[in-house]
Design a protein around this motif. Sequence first.
Motif, mmCIF file in Angstrom:
data_model
loop_
_atom_site.group_PDB
_atom_site.id
_atom_site.type_symbol
_atom_site.label_atom_id
_atom_site.label_comp_id
_atom_site.label_asym_id
_atom_site.label_seq_id
_atom_site.Cartn_x
_atom_site.Cartn_y
_atom_site.Cartn_z
ATOM 1 N N ASN A 1 34.607 46.670 38.806
ATOM 2 C CA ASN A 1 33.223 46.395 39.214
ATOM 3 C C ASN A 1 33.046 44.949 39.695
ATOM 4 O O ASN A 1 32.064 44.285 39.367
ATOM 5 N N GLN A 2 34.000 44.485 40.470
ATOM 6 C CA GLN A 2 33.897 43.169 41.097
ATOM 7 C C GLN A 2 33.745 43.356 42.603
ATOM 8 O O GLN A 2 34.280 44.303 43.177
ATOM 9 N N LEU A 3 33.037 42.419 43.223
ATOM 10 C CA LEU A 3 32.789 42.491 44.657
ATOM 11 C C LEU A 3 33.291 41.222 45.322
ATOM 12 O O LEU A 3 32.958 40.114 44.887
ATOM 13 N N VAL A 4 34.069 41.391 46.392
ATOM 14 C CA VAL A 4 34.520 40.276 47.221
ATOM 15 C C VAL A 4 33.896 40.436 48.596
ATOM 16 O O VAL A 4 34.087 41.465 49.269
ATOM 17 N N VAL A 5 33.126 39.430 49.002
ATOM 18 C CA VAL A 5 32.481 39.437 50.310
ATOM 19 C C VAL A 5 33.359 38.671 51.285
ATOM 20 O O VAL A 5 33.642 37.486 51.085
ATOM 21 N N MET A 6 33.793 39.363 52.340
ATOM 22 C CA MET A 6 34.618 38.749 53.377
ATOM 23 C C MET A 6 33.794 38.718 54.657
ATOM 24 O O MET A 6 33.496 39.772 55.232
ATOM 25 N N LEU A 7 33.436 37.526 55.085
ATOM 26 C CA LEU A 7 32.515 37.362 56.208
ATOM 27 C C LEU A 7 33.243 36.749 57.400
ATOM 28 O O LEU A 7 33.619 35.576 57.368
ATOM 29 N N GLU A 11 47.593 43.110 48.719
ATOM 30 C CA GLU A 11 46.933 42.566 47.532
ATOM 31 C C GLU A 11 45.453 42.955 47.503
ATOM 32 O O GLU A 11 44.911 43.304 46.447
ATOM 33 N N TYR A 12 44.802 42.921 48.664
ATOM 34 C CA TYR A 12 43.395 43.333 48.721
ATOM 35 C C TYR A 12 43.252 44.816 48.395
ATOM 36 O O TYR A 12 42.305 45.235 47.696
ATOM 37 N N ILE A 13 44.171 45.627 48.892
ATOM 38 C CA ILE A 13 44.108 47.064 48.608
ATOM 39 C C ILE A 13 44.322 47.331 47.123
ATOM 40 O O ILE A 13 43.615 48.157 46.514
ATOM 41 N N GLU A 14 45.271 46.649 46.509
ATOM 42 C CA GLU A 14 45.490 46.807 45.064
ATOM 43 C C GLU A 14 44.252 46.375 44.278
ATOM 44 O O GLU A 14 43.917 46.977 43.249
ATOM 45 N N PHE A 15 43.580 45.360 44.773
ATOM 46 C CA PHE A 15 42.355 44.902 44.112
ATOM 47 C C PHE A 15 41.279 45.996 44.157
ATOM 48 O O PHE A 15 40.583 46.246 43.156
ATOM 49 N N MET A 16 41.156 46.670 45.296
ATOM 50 C CA MET A 16 40.173 47.751 45.397
ATOM 51 C C MET A 16 40.593 48.959 44.580
ATOM 52 O O MET A 16 39.760 49.608 43.925
ATOM 53 N N GLU A 17 41.868 49.309 44.601
ATOM 54 C CA GLU A 17 42.339 50.464 43.839
ATOM 55 C C GLU A 17 42.124 50.301 42.343
ATOM 56 O O GLU A 17 42.067 51.283 41.606
ATOM 57 N N ALA A 18 41.997 49.049 41.884
ATOM 58 C CA ALA A 18 41.753 48.795 40.465
ATOM 59 C C ALA A 18 40.298 49.001 40.071
ATOM 60 O O ALA A 18 39.927 48.758 38.929
ATOM 61 N N GLY A 19 39.452 49.454 41.021
ATOM 62 C CA GLY A 19 38.060 49.724 40.703
ATOM 63 C C GLY A 19 37.093 48.686 41.220
ATOM 64 O O GLY A 19 35.968 48.587 40.704
ATOM 65 N N ASN A 20 37.486 47.925 42.240
ATOM 66 C CA ASN A 20 36.642 46.864 42.786
ATOM 67 C C ASN A 20 36.263 47.176 44.235
ATOM 68 O O ASN A 20 36.775 48.128 44.838
ATOM 69 N N THR A 21 35.390 46.348 44.780
ATOM 70 C CA THR A 21 34.856 46.589 46.125
ATOM 71 C C THR A 21 35.057 45.363 46.994
ATOM 72 O O THR A 21 34.912 44.226 46.522
ATOM 73 N N ILE A 22 35.388 45.607 48.266
ATOM 74 C CA ILE A 22 35.403 44.555 49.278
ATOM 75 C C ILE A 22 34.354 44.900 50.317
ATOM 76 O O ILE A 22 34.336 46.024 50.853
ATOM 77 N N LEU A 23 33.465 43.946 50.573
ATOM 78 C CA LEU A 23 32.428 44.099 51.593
ATOM 79 C C LEU A 23 32.797 43.201 52.764
ATOM 80 O O LEU A 23 32.737 41.978 52.665
ATOM 81 N N LEU A 24 33.196 43.823 53.873
ATOM 82 C CA LEU A 24 33.696 43.092 55.029
ATOM 83 C C LEU A 24 32.666 43.126 56.145
ATOM 84 O O LEU A 24 32.212 44.202 56.568
#
Length: 378
Positions: free
Chosen positions: A79-85, A98-111
Amino acid sequence: MQTLFSNKRKWIVLSLLILIIMISSYVISSEKPKNYPSYVSHSPSPTGVKAFYTYLDKEVGSVSRWSLPPNLLPKDEANQLVVMLEPSVTPNSDEMNEYIEFMEAGNTILLFQENPRDIFDLAIHFQAVAESDNQLIIGQDGREYESDLHPVVFFQPNEEDEVLLHNQAGLAVALKRQYGNGQLIVANNPNWMLNEHILSADHLPLLITLFNKIDANKIYFNEYIHGEQDTSIFNVYPKWFLLLIIQGSILICLLLWIRGKRFGFSMIPREEMVRFSDERIRALASWHLKSQRYHDSLQIQADYVKLLLQERWGISYNRSWLEIEDSLERKWRNVSKPMIHQFVTELSNLLNEEKISKYDYVLWSKKLEQLRKEVEEG
């Protein structure tokens, strides 16, 4: 006392000069406007996103900046969010994994990126849109939003993607893709979040709509993709290693202290600085006087004068006073020959005695001192 006052005056003048230089540097530097990169969260310029970052920080409270490589992202939490602008640096294949593994662990990337061609295997197509005053954008619930920005890049969603926003022509403006237990949300218009555009049209409601799709406990604004890297020792090395280094340093200092090691400047022994100085000579003379060793003292003075005679007048030191009478008559021109004869005779007799009186010692010390001055003065 005068030297001490002079030293204080020098320090005061030096301090004033340093203060003037610091104030001048501050004034000169403050007059120049600071240049910020575009799309960074700490930039108050029109091309920055500090306004929205501050808004989220007040509303959510758990917003921070991330300036480290993606392999250091905390993957043990969900339940963590990384905003990539609008990344100015395209992640390489290792960083993408690494970003994909971060999302697969239950997190979100907002690009947010206008043309995400080389990132996360997103399929895009170019479509020119007629520029009107405002472009109509429709959400999943049918709600309509207006945007005065007109991108030309749209997404081609696959069967598993979920379209979150689209325009009147049905072109995908924002979509969501699942990665393991996490997700990727991507939008084609990063300019919605810029300070100069965020309050225009319905840009702020559009951003809130996307953020409401995410249930995040922590929000990170990724500044690593803008070339800003935090490589301080406190972030590069793990905390247990830093703690071990600090404890080891303290232990080494204590061991050195126990063993008597001294830190700082070493003190120079005083005798190395004043050896054979006036103090030493005076102490030696005082010892001769108190011990009534007048003969030894007079012998030392006479030998010293003979050394000067050899150095200055070329008269041999190894000859006795009686043997150098002729040489003295040629060099000692201010004194008559009978006086020189009397001088060397009486001095020789006095030096041959075992003891001499204090009166004779003082008298002949003055005579030898007078001869010494004349020899040194030439």
